[in-house]
Motif scaffolding. Structure first.
Motif, PDB file in Angstrom:
ATOM      1  N   UNK A 201      -8.235  43.178  64.350  1.00 50.60           N
ATOM      2  CA  UNK A 201      -8.678  42.339  65.467  1.00 50.60           C
ATOM      3  C   UNK A 201      -9.167  43.185  66.627  1.00 50.60           C
ATOM      4  N   UNK A 202      -8.440  44.275  66.913  1.00 55.59           N
ATOM      5  CA  UNK A 202      -8.858  45.152  68.005  1.00 55.59           C
ATOM      6  C   UNK A 202     -10.190  45.824  67.681  1.00 55.59           C
ATOM      7  N   UNK A 203     -10.427  46.142  66.411  1.00 55.02           N
ATOM      8  CA  UNK A 203     -11.721  46.709  66.028  1.00 55.02           C
ATOM      9  C   UNK A 203     -12.845  45.719  66.306  1.00 55.02           C
ATOM     10  N   UNK A 204     -12.611  44.429  65.999  1.00 52.18           N
ATOM     11  CA  UNK A 204     -13.613  43.418  66.314  1.00 52.18           C
ATOM     12  C   UNK A 204     -13.928  43.369  67.790  1.00 52.18           C
ATOM     13  N   UNK A 205     -12.897  43.519  68.613  1.00 52.38           N
ATOM     14  CA  UNK A 205     -13.099  43.532  70.064  1.00 52.38           C
ATOM     15  C   UNK A 205     -13.883  44.769  70.502  1.00 52.38           C
ATOM     16  N   UNK A 206     -13.599  45.897  69.884  1.00 51.53           N
ATOM     17  CA  UNK A 206     -14.291  47.150  70.231  1.00 51.53           C
ATOM     18  C   UNK A 206     -15.780  47.044  69.908  1.00 51.53           C
ATOM     19  N   UNK A 407     -14.147  44.782  56.292  1.00 48.99           N
ATOM     20  CA  UNK A 407     -15.005  44.018  57.201  1.00 48.99           C
ATOM     21  C   UNK A 407     -14.457  42.602  57.393  1.00 48.99           C
ATOM     22  N   UNK A 408     -14.014  41.985  56.294  1.00 53.06           N
ATOM     23  CA  UNK A 408     -13.468  40.631  56.389  1.00 53.06           C
ATOM     24  C   UNK A 408     -12.260  40.580  57.314  1.00 53.06           C
ATOM     25  N   UNK A 409     -11.391  41.576  57.200  1.00 53.00           N
ATOM     26  CA  UNK A 409     -10.210  41.611  58.061  1.00 53.00           C
ATOM     27  C   UNK A 409     -10.600  41.708  59.532  1.00 53.00           C
ATOM     28  N   UNK A 410     -11.706  42.391  59.823  1.00 52.87           N
ATOM     29  CA  UNK A 410     -12.128  42.560  61.217  1.00 52.87           C
ATOM     30  C   UNK A 410     -12.556  41.224  61.818  1.00 52.87           C
ATOM     31  N   UNK A 411     -13.458  40.511  61.146  1.00 47.21           N
ATOM     32  CA  UNK A 411     -13.928  39.268  61.774  1.00 47.21           C
ATOM     33  C   UNK A 411     -12.862  38.189  61.735  1.00 47.21           C
ATOM     34  N   UNK A 412     -12.070  38.138  60.666  1.00 46.88           N
ATOM     35  CA  UNK A 412     -10.984  37.147  60.625  1.00 46.88           C
ATOM     36  C   UNK A 412      -9.941  37.453  61.697  1.00 46.88           C
ATOM     37  N   UNK A 413      -9.581  38.717  61.801  1.00 47.93           N
ATOM     38  CA  UNK A 413      -8.577  39.100  62.782  1.00 47.93           C
ATOM     39  C   UNK A 413      -9.022  38.792  64.193  1.00 47.93           C
ATOM     40  N   UNK A 414     -10.268  39.135  64.513  1.00 47.64           N
ATOM     41  CA  UNK A 414     -10.752  38.916  65.883  1.00 47.64           C
ATOM     42  C   UNK A 414     -10.874  37.431  66.193  1.00 47.64           C
ATOM     43  N   UNK A 415     -11.523  36.677  65.318  1.00 47.44           N
ATOM     44  CA  UNK A 415     -11.740  35.257  65.602  1.00 47.44           C
ATOM     45  C   UNK A 415     -10.434  34.474  65.580  1.00 47.44           C
ATOM     46  N   UNK A 416      -9.440  34.965  64.858  1.00 49.78           N
ATOM     47  CA  UNK A 416      -8.145  34.318  64.880  1.00 49.78           C
ATOM     48  C   UNK A 416      -7.374  34.583  66.145  1.00 49.78           C
ATOM     49  N   UNK A 417      -7.550  35.765  66.719  1.00 49.27           N
ATOM     50  CA  UNK A 417      -6.725  36.155  67.854  1.00 49.27           C
ATOM     51  C   UNK A 417      -7.343  35.862  69.222  1.00 49.27           C
TER      52      UNK A 417
END
Length: 556
Positions: A201-206, A407-417
């Motif tokens: 999730x933090x990677x998505x934010x970065x 990649x999936x973990x990044x967008x799922x993690x960010x949009x979930x959090x």
């Protein structure tokens, strides 16, 4: 850089130091030397140095120095509360301060500084080095402790992978670990433009913050630096403003089973990522509209402004809705009106024709009583979606499930959090966007309903179960339910199993199912007996995976 027990390597495999780095003093000297020779460069985050297992042992961060803990010492409740992880990090922090303190300079003096001295350190050491006016920052990451501290809280370990998905970096040979670590880091920077964050999730934010930095430099494009103010919504849960679809048909017709040759589940391809980059999201100030002003705003706007609206859903029994689909909104009831807050996307969905997935309502049918809308709106996450989509495609084209899962973990993690208030510390508060999250969920939910209505019109088939953005059908031979498009948000076959006359128990379970619970069990048993997972793959579990384990992100 990657530090092994025998040498120090660049991600490209070049040997930087051909001898062990077996003390903190030597490690810091290597960092200073590298900075003089060819400076480490940041990529969205400070430069990173990954210290592998055996190297941690040599440096004093080994399991003999720090007790990793034992689950047997904790009650189930303590494990659920993350007590084991908290205790482990406390012991790790004590060891880190003991090892680093002799090498740190006093505040305001040249030398090394740990720039998180008053907070939890964990497995990532945020170091800075100053000489006069020159300063560089580097994150030293203790790879085995990243495994331990993350594993004790959650299975998904960001760039390190997931044990349940089979993507975890877990080699017996240290050099194999170094090579795979280097491969993932290099790919990450090449295709995503940033180094990995402490969580996916933090990677998505970065990635998004990097886009905003670029826009500030050019002066072009939307930059978000504050969260959209979240109004008081009469007790509504901001983190669950638009609920997920969880639905099972109450009955199955006998002829549906008799005509079926397959049980098929279809699922949207990266549904939330697709919606995130397609819809308008609000920013700027939030404006309140009450009573007639709210209703007038809705009726006079060529395009409904982004926001949340208090509406009253009519009783479903007063509408001509398909009986073999869930109701158009999860909170709609058959026998009574329901007053609630919804996003702009839900109003658009409810007012769409029934044949196009909507409820066929007019704005007047919704009795709009109040609204909070933003002064500005736009496709804020379009570029973010494009970067992740391109990376996802690159991983898929090389048939690399590890990188695709990353990649999936990044967008799922960010949009979930982004829906969680506690998920973001002060300098990242602009990522707290619960109304964005709700709008994205609503848009993806409507797209699923559009697909169901299209299948019904073309094949007279109706789903027997729906979960988030996936539908399960009983399908005669020769019918293709998937979309002939590679685009995100389109439907693909997630799993399927044949149904033959010999499948007596499967047929009996489906025929005798007389309640939603029995239908769900019959479907799950059918897939399980065929050797398939009953609950869906990673695409259909977007929100459940993404919104889980908030405490882990808080700690991060």
């Amino acid at each position: 850089m990657i530090v092994t027990s025998a040498k120090v390597l660049s991600p490209s495999g070049f040997v930087l130091v051909d001898k062990p780095v077996d003390s903190v003093d030597k490690l810091l000297k290597v960092l200073e030397w590298r900075q003089r020779q060819r400076p480490l460069t940041p990529a969205g985050l400070p430069a990173q140095v990954w210290v592998l297992d055996a190297a941690c042992v040599a440096l004093g961060w080994g399991p003999d120095d720090i007790d990793p803990g034992d689950e047997a010492d904790y009650s189930d409740e303590e494990l659920r509360q993350g007590r084991m992880r908290t205790d482990l990090i406390a012991r790790l922090d004590d060891a880190t301060r003991t090892l680093l303190t002799p090498h740190l300079a006093p505040d305001g003096r040249d030398g090394w500084h740990l720039y998180q001295p008053g907070t939890e350190i964990g497995h990532r050491l945020h170091l800075s080095h100053t000489v006069g006016r020159r300063k560089f920052m580097v994150d030293v990451i203790l790879e085995p402790w990243a495994m331990e501290t993350r594993r004790s809280g959650h299975d998904r370990l960001g760039i390190l992978g997931s044990e349940s998905d089979g993507t975890l970096i877990d080699f017996d040979d240290e050099m194999d670990t170094a090579r795979e670590m280097a491969r993932r880091l290099s790919w990450h920077v090449e295709h995503l433009g940033v180094l990995p964050g402490i969580t996916s999730a933090r990677t998505g934010a970065v990635i998004l913050d990097q886009i905003f930095r670029d826009r500030r430099k050019t002066g072009k494009g939307v930059v978000i630096d504050t969260p959209v103010a979240v109004p008081a919504l009469d007790g509504a849960d901001h983190e669950d403003l638009e609920p997920f679809l969880t639905w099972v048909r109450e009955w199955i017709e006998t002829e549906e089973i008799e005509n079926a040759d397959e049980l098929i589940t279809i699922d949207q391809r990266a549904s939330y990522l697709a919606s995130a980059g397609m819809i308008d999201l609000g920013y700027g100030d939030v404006v309140h509209h009450a009573g007639d002003n709210a209703d007038q705003l809705a009726h006079t706007s060529n395009k409904l402004p982004f926001g949340v609206w208090q509406v009253t859903l009519p009783a479903a029994d007063t509408l001509t809705l398909p009986t073999r689909l869930p109701l158009p909104h999860p909170h709609m009831r058959p026998d009574r009106p329901v007053t609630l807050w919804v996003t702009t996307e839900t109003i658009n969905s409810l007012c769409a024709p029934i044949a196009d997935g909507g409820a066929g309502l007019d704005l007047a049918d919704l009795a709009i009583a109040e609204a909070w809308t933003t002064t500005d709106q736009g496709v804020v996450l379009k570029r973010w979606k494009e970067i992740l989509t391109t990376a996802r495609k690159a991983a898929a084209e090389t048939a690399d499930p590890i990188l695709k899962a990353l990649v999936s973990d990044i967008y799922k993690g960010y949009l979930g959090r982004i829906a969680g208030d506690k998920n973001w510390d002060s300098h990242m508060r602009h990522h707290y966007q619960p109304i964005w999250a709700a709008a994205i969920k609503s848009h993806a939910r409507h797209r699923s309903r559009v697909k169901a209505m299209k299948i019904a019109a073309e094949h007279d088939l109706w789903p027997i179960m729906g979960l988030t953005d996936a539908w399960t059908y009983l399908v005669p031979a020769g019918i293709n339910l998937s979309d002939d498009s590679p685009n995100l948000g389109k439907f693909v076959v997630e799993k399927r199993r044949s149904i033959t006359a010999d499948d007596h128990q499967v047929m009996l379970d489906l025929l005798s199912a007389a309640s939603p619970g029995e239908v769900r069990r019959a479907v799950n048993n059918a897939y399980t007996t065929a050797g398939l997972a009953a609950d869906g793959d990673d695409e259909s579990s977007d929100p459940q995976d993404a919104a889980s384990d908030v405490s882990e992100e808080v700690a991060g």
